[in-house]
Design a protein around this motif. Sequence first.
Motif, short mmCIF file in Angstrom:
data_model
loop_
_atom_site.label_atom_id
_atom_site.label_comp_id
_atom_site.label_asym_id
_atom_site.label_seq_id
_atom_site.Cartn_x
_atom_site.Cartn_y
_atom_site.Cartn_z
N VAL A 85 0.84 -1.20 0.00
CA VAL A 85 0.00 0.00 0.00
C VAL A 85 0.87 1.26 0.00
N LEU A 86 1.93 1.25 0.80
CA LEU A 86 2.85 2.39 0.86
C LEU A 86 3.47 2.65 -0.51
N ALA A 87 3.95 1.62 -1.17
CA ALA A 87 4.59 1.78 -2.48
C ALA A 87 3.60 2.31 -3.51
N ALA A 88 2.39 1.77 -3.51
CA ALA A 88 1.38 2.23 -4.48
C ALA A 88 1.01 3.69 -4.25
N ALA A 89 0.81 4.07 -3.00
CA ALA A 89 0.45 5.46 -2.70
C ALA A 89 1.59 6.41 -3.02
N ALA A 90 2.82 6.03 -2.67
CA ALA A 90 3.97 6.89 -2.94
C ALA A 90 4.22 7.02 -4.44
N LEU A 91 3.97 5.97 -5.19
CA LEU A 91 4.14 6.03 -6.64
C LEU A 91 3.05 6.91 -7.27
N ALA A 92 1.85 6.84 -6.73
CA ALA A 92 0.74 7.63 -7.27
C ALA A 92 0.93 9.12 -7.00
N ARG A 93 1.50 9.48 -5.85
CA ARG A 93 1.65 10.89 -5.48
C ARG A 93 2.94 11.43 -6.08
N THR A 94 2.84 12.13 -7.19
CA THR A 94 4.00 12.62 -7.92
C THR A 94 4.40 14.02 -7.48
N GLU A 95 4.72 14.13 -6.21
CA GLU A 95 5.16 15.40 -5.64
C GLU A 95 5.89 15.11 -4.34
N SER A 96 6.50 16.12 -3.79
CA SER A 96 7.08 16.04 -2.45
C SER A 96 6.10 16.70 -1.50
N ARG A 97 5.80 16.03 -0.38
CA ARG A 97 4.86 16.58 0.59
C ARG A 97 5.31 16.17 1.97
N GLY A 98 5.23 17.10 2.91
CA GLY A 98 5.67 16.80 4.27
C GLY A 98 7.15 16.51 4.29
N CYS A 99 7.54 15.48 5.02
CA CYS A 99 8.97 15.17 5.11
C CYS A 99 9.41 14.19 4.02
N HIS A 100 8.50 13.66 3.23
CA HIS A 100 8.87 12.72 2.16
C HIS A 100 9.18 13.50 0.89
N ARG A 101 10.28 13.15 0.26
CA ARG A 101 10.75 13.87 -0.92
C ARG A 101 10.85 12.95 -2.11
N ARG A 102 10.25 13.37 -3.21
CA ARG A 102 10.42 12.68 -4.48
C ARG A 102 11.55 13.42 -5.20
N SER A 103 12.67 12.76 -5.41
CA SER A 103 13.79 13.43 -6.07
C SER A 103 13.43 13.78 -7.51
N ASP A 104 12.45 13.08 -8.08
CA ASP A 104 12.01 13.37 -9.45
C ASP A 104 10.84 14.37 -9.49
N ALA A 105 10.36 14.81 -8.33
CA ALA A 105 9.29 15.82 -8.23
C ALA A 105 9.49 16.56 -6.91
#
Length: 106
Positions: free
Chosen positions: A50-70
């Motif tokens: 569930v974590l992987a699916a949600a993190a893959l779906a959210r194409t942005e950085s929010r809170g303390c989690h950072r997407r290096s590609d967004a």
Amino acid sequence: ATSRHAGVLRDAQGLTELAGVLAAAPRLGPGRRLDLPAVEATALHTVATVLAAAALARTESRGCHRRSDAPRPRPDWQVRLVPSLDAAGGLRTRTEPVRELARVVA
């Protein structure tokens, strides 16, 4: 694999790799004893999926989690991700508006 690909810093490539690893993981088959280690492994697998699916779906950085590609938050992602299983057992995520705190408490 989950800590490496879905930690605080993540990207689509790593999250996709993690989703593949999780999808290929062996399942609890018929005849397998349902003991505490099996239940714990199943629970950890479910949470990681569930974590992987949600993190893959959210194409942005929010809170303390950072997407290096967004790297920046996007206003259009101020939504709640809601995971669910479809009829075939596949994981899906949908979005819903974030309710205001005053309405939730009332």
